[in-house]
Design an enzyme around this catalytic site. Sequence first.
Site, mmCIF file in Angstrom:
data_model
loop_
_atom_site.group_PDB
_atom_site.id
_atom_site.type_symbol
_atom_site.label_atom_id
_atom_site.label_comp_id
_atom_site.label_asym_id
_atom_site.label_seq_id
_atom_site.Cartn_x
_atom_site.Cartn_y
_atom_site.Cartn_z
ATOM 1 N N HIS A 187 57.265 46.982 44.564
ATOM 2 C CA HIS A 187 57.046 48.111 43.987
ATOM 3 C C HIS A 187 57.619 49.210 44.833
ATOM 4 C CE1 HIS A 187 54.417 47.836 40.574
ATOM 5 N NE2 HIS A 187 53.549 47.094 41.294
ATOM 6 N N HIS A 244 54.379 41.484 46.272
ATOM 7 C CA HIS A 244 54.325 42.215 44.823
ATOM 8 C C HIS A 244 54.255 43.941 45.265
ATOM 9 C CE1 HIS A 244 52.276 43.053 40.796
ATOM 10 N NE2 HIS A 244 52.163 44.361 41.276
ATOM 11 N N GLU A 245 53.548 44.072 46.353
ATOM 12 C CA GLU A 245 53.419 45.610 46.741
ATOM 13 C C GLU A 245 54.656 46.059 47.427
ATOM 14 O OE1 GLU A 245 51.232 47.222 45.164
ATOM 15 O OE2 GLU A 245 50.083 45.520 44.743
ATOM 16 N N CYS A 255 49.665 43.432 36.939
ATOM 17 C CA CYS A 255 50.125 44.509 37.487
ATOM 18 C C CYS A 255 49.297 45.626 36.850
ATOM 19 C CB CYS A 255 51.433 44.691 37.603
ATOM 20 S SG CYS A 255 52.106 46.419 38.309
ATOM 21 N N LEU A 256 48.708 46.686 37.837
ATOM 22 C CA LEU A 256 47.805 47.780 37.100
ATOM 23 C C LEU A 256 49.035 48.687 36.255
ATOM 24 C CD1 LEU A 256 45.850 48.745 40.063
ATOM 25 C CD2 LEU A 256 45.213 47.496 38.083
ATOM 26 N N GLN A 307 52.829 53.816 42.223
ATOM 27 C CA GLN A 307 51.790 53.600 41.142
ATOM 28 C C GLN A 307 51.147 54.734 40.836
ATOM 29 O OE1 GLN A 307 50.739 49.524 42.455
ATOM 30 N NE2 GLN A 307 50.933 49.259 40.155
ATOM 31 N N GLY A 315 45.666 45.636 44.924
ATOM 32 C CA GLY A 315 46.674 46.499 45.934
ATOM 33 C C GLY A 315 47.324 47.565 44.820
#
Length: 178
Positions: A149, A145-146, A103-104, A60, A55
């Site tokens: 963010h 998670h998203e 996480c990216l 991000q 995701g």
Amino acid sequence: MSKRTTTRNGTARPIRLLGDPVLRTECDPVRAFDTALEKLVDDMFVTMYEADGAGVAANQVGSGLRLFVYDCEDDRGRRHVGHVVNPVLVAADGELLVEPEGCLSLPGMRFDTPRHAHAVVEGVDAKGRPVRVEGTGYFARCLQHECGHLDGQVYIDTLSGDVRREAMRAIRDLRHTA
């Protein structure tokens, strides 16, 4: 190997890393449902696939809009692919599962992170049509998670105790070696 099964028109954008203020800023609601929004969605999918993520939230990739894309499996192995504009996490319940999460925006780091086994997100799609997404297992983790963010949080904010200390130490060490 990429999860991508269809070609999208879009351009990969740089992933913002921890320390970039955009990751700590609550995102603004999307108000314009236009071609610029559709392009952002396409760019986010391409970025997610190139980074081999499950995701990506708009902040991000440097956008302050309330939007995320996803492509991940649930606990039954069913693949879920889509996006949610102006998402609201309306439920995060069920068993609290502590599993490794990454996480990216914090590349190479994974820490045991508590997340609920079930999550429901409501919002709209890029055309403004209502969307309700329900997930279990890994997909529920992704949804939580998203949404985090978009509220200006990263997954390490949910950690506590020894795991949080370990994460903070790893981030500090990374910054000192960079």
